[in-house]
Design a protein around this motif. Structure first.
Motif, PDB file in Angstrom:
ATOM      1  N   MET A  52       0.836  -1.191   0.000  1.00  0.00           N
ATOM      2  CA  MET A  52       0.000   0.000   0.000  1.00  0.00           C
ATOM      3  C   MET A  52       0.878   1.250   0.000  1.00  0.00           C
ATOM      4  SD  MET A  52      -3.224  -0.641   2.535  1.00  0.00           S
ATOM      5  CE  MET A  52      -4.007   0.863   1.913  1.00  0.00           C
ATOM      6  N   PRO A  92      -5.514  -3.297   3.314  1.00  0.00           N
ATOM      7  CA  PRO A  92      -5.948  -3.335   1.917  1.00  0.00           C
ATOM      8  C   PRO A  92      -7.136  -4.257   1.724  1.00  0.00           C
ATOM      9  CG  PRO A  92      -3.925  -4.595   2.209  1.00  0.00           C
ATOM     10  CD  PRO A  92      -4.173  -3.875   3.495  1.00  0.00           C
ATOM     11  N   HIS A  94      -4.112  -8.910  -2.478  1.00  0.00           N
ATOM     12  CA  HIS A  94      -3.854  -7.519  -2.861  1.00  0.00           C
ATOM     13  C   HIS A  94      -2.509  -7.383  -3.577  1.00  0.00           C
ATOM     14  CE1 HIS A  94      -4.392  -3.172  -2.566  1.00  0.00           C
ATOM     15  NE2 HIS A  94      -3.142  -3.075  -2.154  1.00  0.00           N
ATOM     16  N   ARG A  95      -2.533  -6.845  -4.804  1.00  0.00           N
ATOM     17  CA  ARG A  95      -1.326  -6.561  -5.608  1.00  0.00           C
ATOM     18  C   ARG A  95      -0.425  -7.791  -5.752  1.00  0.00           C
ATOM     19  NH1 ARG A  95      -0.220  -1.479  -6.765  1.00  0.00           N
ATOM     20  NH2 ARG A  95       2.030  -1.668  -6.540  1.00  0.00           N
ATOM     21  N   GLY A 112      -7.673   3.141  -3.719  1.00  0.00           N
ATOM     22  CA  GLY A 112      -7.163   2.016  -2.953  1.00  0.00           C
ATOM     23  C   GLY A 112      -8.200   1.460  -1.985  1.00  0.00           C
ATOM     24  N   ARG A 113      -9.468   1.791  -2.217  1.00  0.00           N
ATOM     25  CA  ARG A 113     -10.566   1.306  -1.387  1.00  0.00           C
ATOM     26  C   ARG A 113     -11.560   0.542  -2.251  1.00  0.00           C
ATOM     27  NH1 ARG A 113      -9.131   6.270   0.484  1.00  0.00           N
ATOM     28  NH2 ARG A 113      -9.255   6.698   2.725  1.00  0.00           N
ATOM     29  N   GLN A 115      -7.791  -4.428  -7.564  1.00  0.00           N
ATOM     30  CA  GLN A 115      -6.581  -4.127  -6.799  1.00  0.00           C
ATOM     31  C   GLN A 115      -5.660  -5.334  -6.638  1.00  0.00           C
ATOM     32  OE1 GLN A 115      -7.308  -1.540  -3.265  1.00  0.00           O
ATOM     33  NE2 GLN A 115      -9.448  -1.579  -3.903  1.00  0.00           N
ATOM     34  N   GLN A 146       1.643   3.156  -8.757  1.00  0.00           N
ATOM     35  CA  GLN A 146       0.748   3.942  -7.919  1.00  0.00           C
ATOM     36  C   GLN A 146       0.798   5.438  -8.211  1.00  0.00           C
ATOM     37  OE1 GLN A 146      -1.519   2.507  -5.370  1.00  0.00           O
ATOM     38  NE2 GLN A 146      -1.039   1.007  -6.960  1.00  0.00           N
ATOM     39  N   LYS A 155      -2.137   4.610 -12.664  1.00  0.00           N
ATOM     40  CA  LYS A 155      -3.557   4.465 -12.363  1.00  0.00           C
ATOM     41  C   LYS A 155      -4.409   4.688 -13.609  1.00  0.00           C
ATOM     42  CE  LYS A 155      -3.250   5.715  -7.459  1.00  0.00           C
ATOM     43  NZ  LYS A 155      -3.657   6.683  -6.409  1.00  0.00           N
TER      44      LYS A 155
END
Length: 455
Positions: free
Chosen positions: A7, A25, A31-32, A106-107, A251, A257, A262
């Motif tokens: 993050m 996250p 995540h990622r 990121g949500r 995500q 980032q 993005k």
């Protein structure tokens, strides 16, 4: 305190438009975890980003769609193709906004609601979303049980209970990695597509009638029976829990980032979801077309149950395998929807409440809530009851839609929250038109169902 691995360092809440920053996250274990090859060409990057759209599209072709599309096709012919098309276009717009929200902030949508609203409001939205997920899960349970009954003769009550075992499949796939889950989902999606491609060939619909069905008619709002099915199609197509799901699973990609990274991620995620949803349009349209070409044109306007369609397809089309192909596609549809329902339930609970249960426990709770009413209805009312429960579950989904759509449009239109990625004016207007249309149709349905209109 250091931010969780993967993050970006969070900015103070006061400067981002949010009341608080996320504690972890979304879908932390995935995540990622999927890398995007640096310097790769367009098609290689598109392949790397592809997958989440198909997990989302699964919800647009689940057993709930089958019930509403069969009922609509047999009762009203091709007329409701316009509703399927409109619903799909709404879905494309809304899912693109979900992808943008997840990538930029990121949500996921659940986390965004928790980080924006007061806790009582967030809890209320969570409860409404849980009702929608249970309604969706109910459709998956019934659809899978019906498919097992049609293919193997397993009684509906036992078929409902067997669906609890899908927890093991989900756990096994989750341990193998997110790409394995995506691969299975995509494979089952294309199996459904092949099955309905064959059904279209078997039923030989008139192309002119199909094209005419995509033109809307005023009867849609003047005929309460047609409106009820139309709202069911809307609820089965634009799935509330898919809005939360998509904003999370985009995500899983490890994109840069910064603004450029993005922007690229939004572009490829939008292409992915749009292509997948166009495939879902083909599936949904095919179900209705097959019902219209096989039943409506032969005067069988009462075929609203999946079991009846299975029994009648082969003799009415004169093709021995037509019913079997139909049931195989139904089984694939039910199992596919189960996989994504698992993720949606986990994302919603973690996002709204910041409560993390083990995925198998979360799934068992959700599935138990769906199994109990499904088993009771299957045991007491049999096939007729399960068909009505399927259509009703989709109406429940549609009634919950505004509570997911309105926050989504609000957040993605807020420049303080989204910065340069906030919706431009034309998207903002279009998104609010979609939200207003959804709310208006739901209010009309409630008035008709409760008899307030004096019908």
């Amino acid at each position: 305190m250091e931010p969780p691995s993967g993050m970006a360092t969070p900015a103070p809440a006061s400067t981002t438009g949010w009341k608080r920053e996320p504690d972890a996250p979304s879908l932390a274990e995935s995540h990622r975890t999927i890398s995007i090859p640096a310097g790769a060409g367009f098609w290689r990057k598109l392949l790397a980003f592809s997958g989440p759209g198909y997990l989302v599209a699964v919800g647009y072709m689940d057993p709930g769609n089958w019930a509403t599309d069969l009922a609509g096709g047999s009762a009203f012919g091709y007329s409701l193709l316009s509703v399927i098309l409109l619903s799909n276009l709404m879905a494309i717009l809304l899912q693109s906004l979900c992808a943008k929200l997840g990538i930029v902030t990121g949500r996921d949508l659940a986390q965004a609601c928790r980080d924006h609203y007061s806790r009582p409001v967030a809890v209320g939205l969570w409860l409404l979303c849980e009702v929608a997920i249970c309604a969706c899960d109910l459709a998956e349970v019934i659809g899978t049980a019906i498919a097992l009954n049609l293919l193997f003769g397993i009684p509906l009550v036992w078929g409902v209970c067997i669906t609890a075992l899908d927890v093991l499949l989900v756990l096994w796939l989750a341990n193998r990695g997110f790409r394995w889950l995506e691969a299975l989902v995509v494979g089952l999606v294309f199996l459904i597509g092949v099955c309905f491609g064959l059904e279209i060939l078997f039923s030989k619909p008139a192309v002119r009638d199909i094209l005419g069905g995509f033109l809307p008619t005023t009867e849609l709002v003047t005929n309460p029976a047609m409106l009820y099915i139309a709202i069911g199609i809307l609820g089965a197509t634009v799935m509330p829990h898919n809005l939360y799901l998509h904003s999370s699973i985009v995500q899983t990609r490890k994109y840069a980032q910064d603004a450029r990274g993005k922007r690229e991620a939004i572009k490829f995620a939008t292409i992915d979801s749009t292509a997948a949803l166009m495939f879902a349009l083909f599936i949904n349209g095919s179900i209705l077309v097959v019902a219209a070409a096989t039943f409506y044109t032969r005067g069988r306007h009462d075929v609203a149950e999946i079991q009846d369609a299975f029994q009648l397809l082969s003799p009415m089309l004169g093709v021995g395998v037509a019913g079997i192909v139909f049931a195989v596609a139904l089984l694939a549809s039910g199992q596919n929807s189960t996989l994504t329902g698992t993720l949606a339930g986990q994302i919603v609970m973690e996002g709204f409440l910041n409560v993390r249960l083990r995925p198998w426990l979360r799934r068992l709770i959700t599935r138990a809530i769906a199994i109990i009413p499904a088993a009771i209805v299957a045991g007491v009312y049999g096939e007729s009851g399960t068909a009505k429960l399927l259509v009703f579950s989709q109406v429940v989904l549609s009634l919950q839609l505004p509570f997911a759509v309105v926050p989504l449009v609000m957040f993605t239109s807020d420049r303080k929250k989204m910065g340069e990625f906030a919706n431009p004016p034309w998207i903002k207007v279009l998104a609010w038109v979609v939200a207003t249309l959804i709310i208006g149709l739901n209010l009309k349905l409630l008035l008709d169902v409760t008899g307030i209109t004096g019908r």
